[in-house]
Design a protein around this motif. Structure first.
Motif, PDB file in Angstrom:
ATOM      1  N   GLY A 220       6.029 -17.966  47.992  1.00 31.42           N
ATOM      2  CA  GLY A 220       4.599 -18.225  48.107  1.00 31.42           C
ATOM      3  C   GLY A 220       4.366 -19.510  48.888  1.00 31.42           C
ATOM      4  O   GLY A 220       4.988 -20.538  48.590  1.00 31.42           O
TER       5      GLY A 220
ATOM      6  N   GLU B 131       0.424 -22.347  43.356  1.00 34.81           N
ATOM      7  CA  GLU B 131       0.991 -21.014  43.632  1.00 34.81           C
ATOM      8  C   GLU B 131       0.817 -20.111  42.413  1.00 34.81           C
ATOM      9  O   GLU B 131       0.521 -18.928  42.528  1.00 34.81           O
ATOM     10  CB  GLU B 131       2.501 -21.116  43.899  1.00 34.81           C
ATOM     11  CG  GLU B 131       2.894 -21.568  45.273  1.00 34.81           C
ATOM     12  CD  GLU B 131       4.423 -21.600  45.412  1.00 34.81           C
ATOM     13  OE1 GLU B 131       5.084 -20.609  45.089  1.00 34.81           O
ATOM     14  OE2 GLU B 131       4.937 -22.651  45.819  1.00 34.81           O
TER      15      GLU B 131
ATOM     16  N   ARG C  65      14.293  -9.679  44.354  1.00 36.16           N
ATOM     17  CA  ARG C  65      15.711  -9.938  44.014  1.00 36.16           C
ATOM     18  C   ARG C  65      16.510  -8.642  44.205  1.00 36.16           C
ATOM     19  O   ARG C  65      17.200  -8.160  43.300  1.00 36.16           O
ATOM     20  CB  ARG C  65      15.885 -10.462  42.588  1.00 36.16           C
ATOM     21  CG  ARG C  65      14.912 -11.543  42.188  1.00 36.16           C
ATOM     22  CD  ARG C  65      15.006 -12.802  43.067  1.00 36.16           C
ATOM     23  NE  ARG C  65      13.702 -13.422  43.235  1.00 36.16           N
ATOM     24  CZ  ARG C  65      13.151 -14.275  42.399  1.00 36.16           C
ATOM     25  NH1 ARG C  65      13.827 -14.644  41.343  1.00 36.16           N
ATOM     26  NH2 ARG C  65      11.951 -14.777  42.646  1.00 36.16           N
TER      27      ARG C  65
ATOM     28  N   LYS D 168      17.108 -18.284  45.603  1.00 36.68           N
ATOM     29  CA  LYS D 168      16.752 -16.952  45.078  1.00 36.68           C
ATOM     30  C   LYS D 168      17.794 -15.907  45.468  1.00 36.68           C
ATOM     31  O   LYS D 168      18.053 -14.968  44.713  1.00 36.68           O
ATOM     32  CB  LYS D 168      15.382 -16.530  45.604  1.00 36.68           C
ATOM     33  CG  LYS D 168      14.218 -17.242  44.918  1.00 36.68           C
ATOM     34  CD  LYS D 168      12.928 -16.795  45.546  1.00 36.68           C
ATOM     35  CE  LYS D 168      11.729 -17.470  44.912  1.00 36.68           C
ATOM     36  NZ  LYS D 168      10.590 -17.519  45.835  1.00 36.68           N
TER      37      LYS D 168
ATOM     38  N   LEU E 213       5.120 -14.218  37.717  1.00 41.69           N
ATOM     39  CA  LEU E 213       5.972 -15.350  38.092  1.00 41.69           C
ATOM     40  C   LEU E 213       5.568 -15.892  39.452  1.00 41.69           C
ATOM     41  O   LEU E 213       5.424 -15.136  40.406  1.00 41.69           O
ATOM     42  CB  LEU E 213       7.436 -14.919  38.199  1.00 41.69           C
ATOM     43  CG  LEU E 213       8.073 -14.214  37.022  1.00 41.69           C
ATOM     44  CD1 LEU E 213       9.504 -13.841  37.367  1.00 41.69           C
ATOM     45  CD2 LEU E 213       8.052 -15.108  35.799  1.00 41.69           C
TER      46      LEU E 213
ATOM     47  N   ALA F  17       1.977 -12.778  43.850  1.00 44.10           N
ATOM     48  CA  ALA F  17       3.392 -13.166  43.746  1.00 44.10           C
ATOM     49  C   ALA F  17       4.175 -12.717  44.965  1.00 44.10           C
ATOM     50  O   ALA F  17       5.149 -13.355  45.357  1.00 44.10           O
ATOM     51  CB  ALA F  17       4.019 -12.556  42.491  1.00 44.10           C
TER      52      ALA F  17
ATOM     53  N   GLY G 287       6.161 -19.993  41.479  1.00 43.40           N
ATOM     54  CA  GLY G 287       6.587 -21.373  41.283  1.00 43.40           C
ATOM     55  C   GLY G 287       8.067 -21.342  40.925  1.00 43.40           C
ATOM     56  O   GLY G 287       8.435 -20.688  39.938  1.00 43.40           O
ATOM     57  N   THR G 288       8.885 -22.001  41.734  1.00 43.58           N
ATOM     58  CA  THR G 288      10.340 -21.860  41.603  1.00 43.58           C
ATOM     59  C   THR G 288      11.066 -23.174  41.828  1.00 43.58           C
ATOM     60  O   THR G 288      10.674 -23.954  42.700  1.00 43.58           O
ATOM     61  CB  THR G 288      10.856 -20.851  42.668  1.00 43.58           C
ATOM     62  OG1 THR G 288      10.113 -19.648  42.557  1.00 43.58           O
ATOM     63  CG2 THR G 288      12.341 -20.559  42.524  1.00 43.58           C
TER      64      THR G 288
ATOM     65  N   GLU H  71      10.304  -9.902  37.238  1.00 42.60           N
ATOM     66  CA  GLU H  71       8.837  -9.860  37.217  1.00 42.60           C
ATOM     67  C   GLU H  71       8.294  -8.479  36.837  1.00 42.60           C
ATOM     68  O   GLU H  71       8.638  -7.470  37.452  1.00 42.60           O
ATOM     69  CB  GLU H  71       8.311 -10.264  38.603  1.00 42.60           C
ATOM     70  CG  GLU H  71       6.808 -10.368  38.675  1.00 42.60           C
ATOM     71  CD  GLU H  71       6.338 -11.459  39.626  1.00 42.60           C
ATOM     72  OE1 GLU H  71       7.141 -11.947  40.426  1.00 42.60           O
ATOM     73  OE2 GLU H  71       5.140 -11.792  39.546  1.00 42.60           O
TER      74      GLU H  71
ATOM     75  N   TYR I 192      10.402  -3.306  49.404  1.00 43.48           N
ATOM     76  CA  TYR I 192      10.468  -4.699  48.955  1.00 43.48           C
ATOM     77  C   TYR I 192       9.035  -5.235  48.798  1.00 43.48           C
ATOM     78  O   TYR I 192       8.171  -5.017  49.639  1.00 43.48           O
ATOM     79  CB  TYR I 192      11.237  -5.571  49.959  1.00 43.48           C
ATOM     80  CG  TYR I 192      10.992  -7.045  49.706  1.00 43.48           C
ATOM     81  CD1 TYR I 192      11.539  -7.678  48.592  1.00 43.48           C
ATOM     82  CD2 TYR I 192      10.165  -7.785  50.547  1.00 43.48           C
ATOM     83  CE1 TYR I 192      11.270  -9.015  48.324  1.00 43.48           C
ATOM     84  CE2 TYR I 192       9.892  -9.128  50.293  1.00 43.48           C
ATOM     85  CZ  TYR I 192      10.444  -9.736  49.169  1.00 43.48           C
ATOM     86  OH  TYR I 192      10.162 -11.050  48.898  1.00 43.48           O
TER      87      TYR I 192
ATOM     88  N   VAL J  13      14.023 -11.632  50.510  1.00 42.65           N
ATOM     89  CA  VAL J  13      13.631 -12.766  49.659  1.00 42.65           C
ATOM     90  C   VAL J  13      12.385 -13.423  50.246  1.00 42.65           C
ATOM     91  O   VAL J  13      12.264 -13.563  51.461  1.00 42.65           O
ATOM     92  CB  VAL J  13      14.804 -13.767  49.519  1.00 42.65           C
ATOM     93  CG1 VAL J  13      15.205 -14.373  50.852  1.00 42.65           C
ATOM     94  CG2 VAL J  13      14.472 -14.861  48.540  1.00 42.65           C
ATOM     95  N   GLY J  14      11.446 -13.782  49.368  1.00 48.65           N
ATOM     96  CA  GLY J  14      10.193 -14.367  49.860  1.00 48.65           C
ATOM     97  C   GLY J  14       9.696 -15.494  48.976  1.00 48.65           C
ATOM     98  O   GLY J  14      10.120 -15.629  47.820  1.00 48.65           O
TER      99      GLY J  14
ATOM    100  N   GLU K 105      14.625 -22.812  48.939  1.00 51.48           N
ATOM    101  CA  GLU K 105      14.222 -21.955  47.805  1.00 51.48           C
ATOM    102  C   GLU K 105      14.653 -20.500  48.045  1.00 51.48           C
ATOM    103  O   GLU K 105      15.101 -19.824  47.121  1.00 51.48           O
ATOM    104  CB  GLU K 105      12.703 -22.059  47.596  1.00 51.48           C
ATOM    105  CG  GLU K 105      12.220 -21.285  46.386  1.00 51.48           C
ATOM    106  CD  GLU K 105      10.721 -21.472  46.141  1.00 51.48           C
ATOM    107  OE1 GLU K 105      10.212 -22.606  46.215  1.00 51.48           O
ATOM    108  OE2 GLU K 105      10.057 -20.449  45.867  1.00 51.48           O
TER     109      GLU K 105
HETATM  110  C1  LIG Z   1       8.725 -12.971  46.485  1.00 52.43           C
HETATM  111  C2  LIG Z   1       9.729 -13.310  45.680  1.00 52.43           C
HETATM  112  O1  LIG Z   1       9.566 -13.985  44.508  1.00 52.43           O
HETATM  113  C3  LIG Z   1       8.274 -14.333  44.057  1.00 52.43           C
HETATM  114  C4  LIG Z   1       7.883 -15.661  44.530  1.00 52.43           C
HETATM  115  C5  LIG Z   1       8.041 -16.790  43.762  1.00 52.43           C
HETATM  116  C6  LIG Z   1       7.708 -18.160  44.311  1.00 52.43           C
HETATM  117  O2  LIG Z   1       7.273 -18.250  45.474  1.00 52.43           O
HETATM  118  O3  LIG Z   1       7.893 -19.165  43.621  1.00 52.43           O
HETATM  119  C7  LIG Z   1       8.491 -16.692  42.438  1.00 52.43           C
HETATM  120  C8  LIG Z   1       8.702 -15.489  41.868  1.00 52.43           C
HETATM  121  C9  LIG Z   1       8.310 -14.242  42.541  1.00 52.43           C
HETATM  122  O4  LIG Z   1       7.051 -13.872  42.115  1.00 52.43           O
HETATM  123  C10 LIG Z   1      11.131 -12.956  46.000  1.00 52.43           C
HETATM  124  O5  LIG Z   1      12.033 -13.311  45.219  1.00 52.43           O
HETATM  125  O6  LIG Z   1      11.372 -12.304  47.032  1.00 52.43           O
END
Ligand SMILES: C=C(O[C@@H]1C=C(C(=O)O)C=C[C@H]1O)C(=O)O
Length: 317
Positions: A289, A166, A273, A306, A137, A229, A139-140, A122, A253, A286-287, A302
């Motif tokens: 939305g 998101e 990441r 990640k 970015l 994000a 949406g995953t 990102e 982070y 790792v987080g 998810e």
């Molecule tokens: C916050 C993170 O990733 C963010 C959250 C995303 C989501 O919720 O879909 C996708 C990409 C990133 O903008 C992370 O990887 O820690």
């Protein structure tokens, strides 16, 4: 230089003893060419243990809480993160981790600075002269095991109302933050699908030309940071929800990291990441939305998908 997640915390700055400049190539082929394939033995732990800092059930409870807050109309989106601790029997070598990341994520923004190592897909903001770019970015979905299931997952992502919401929150915030400083601004109408080794994301590329009297690069970056994000929207409310439900300091982070030069150009990626490395220990972050329809179990899955970026780079299975 790096911005911590918290806006009131000081920016970190380091002056490099030496800089190597690559041509402006969209891929990292030239960089990769200079990165040797890591040998099996280089800094690889013989044994390691993983432990989430908070029990997964507790994090799922926080996701449910944040989704309820969105349904009550208190905010549109909040990003909730997890920390996973790793303890190895030998010191973890950041340079080895970085090389592995370079091999698996050749198009990512690679970094090893201020104790943080990662490969972020990102882009918060890049500026050259009056041209700026951002790559947003949100949406995953995971990657499929074969071409057909991968395509099915990608079209599911494009059709998913939850993921589109998101993403919309992020797209609007990035365009709003930049538009008044630009003479023109372009963004794809519908998000593209960005495919990484472990996951696929909805992505909006924003390109713009700044007005002649535009704010300096760091001010523009600070206007964007933290985007929805990594934080949520509205920003103040999302900070409050994160403080209440996470309750730990994210440090770098969810911040931004990259370079700035004396001409006012620069490039800052969003610090995701990634892991913080201290000797034999690493903390992975790792987080996700969270919006009205977020399901805690799916969100937990998810975060695990990640983690498929930084975790294999730390242990090189
Ligand atoms: C916050 C993170 O990733 C963010 C959250 C995303 C989501 O919720 O879909 C996708 C990409 C990133 O903008 C992370 O990887 O820690």
């Amino acid at each position: 230089m790096a911005f911590p997640f918290q806006r009131q915390e000081p920016i970190r700055l380091a002056v490099p003893a030496r800089t190597l400049s690559l041509e402006e190539t969209p891929d990292h082929r030239r960089l990769l060419a200079s990165v040797p394939t890591p040998s099996a033995k280089s800094g690889e732990p013989g044994a390691f243990a993983l432990r989430p800092s908070e029990p997964p059930e507790q994090w799922c409870g926080s996701v449910a809480d944040a989704a309820r807050a969105v349904r009550r109309g208190e905010l549109r989106k909040a990003v909730l993160a997890r920390r996973i601790q790793m303890e190895c029997d030998t010191d973890i070598q950041p340079s080895v981790v970085l090389r592995r990341l370079a091999h698996s994520f050749p198009s990512a923004y690679l970094f090893s600075a201020f104790g943080l190592v990662g490969a972020s897909p990102e882009l918060l903001l890049a500026k050259r002269g009056r041209r700026v770019e951002s790559r947003a970015l949100a949406g995953t979905i995971r990657r499929g095991g074969d071409a057909e299931s991968d395509r099915r997952l990608a079209s599911w992502l494009q059709e998913s109302g939850k993921n589109q919401e998101e993403h919309r929150v992020l797209r609007e915030a990035v365009l709003d933050a930049l538009t008044s400083s630009t003479t023109w601004i372009k963004a794809n109408e519908r998000p593209e699908t960005l495919k990484l080794a472990n996951v696929q994301h909805l992505m909006t590329r924003v390109r713009a030309e700044l007005k002649a009297d535009h704010p300096p690069f760091l001010r523009l970056a600070a206007m964007l940071h933290p985007t929805p994000a990594v934080c949520g929207w509205p920003r103040d409310k999302a900070y409050e929800v994160i403080e209440r439900l996470e309750g730990w300091d994210r440090g770098l982070y969810g911040g931004a990291l990259g370079w700035v030069d004396a001409e006012g150009n620069g490039c800052l990626c969003v610090t995701i990441r990634c892991a913080e490395i201290h000797g034999k220990n690493a903390t992975m972050y790792v987080g996700n939305g969270i919006v009205a329809d977020s399901d805690p179990k799916e969100e937990l899955a998810e975060t695990r998908a990640k983690l498929g970026a930084i975790l294999p780079a730390l242990i090189a299975p």
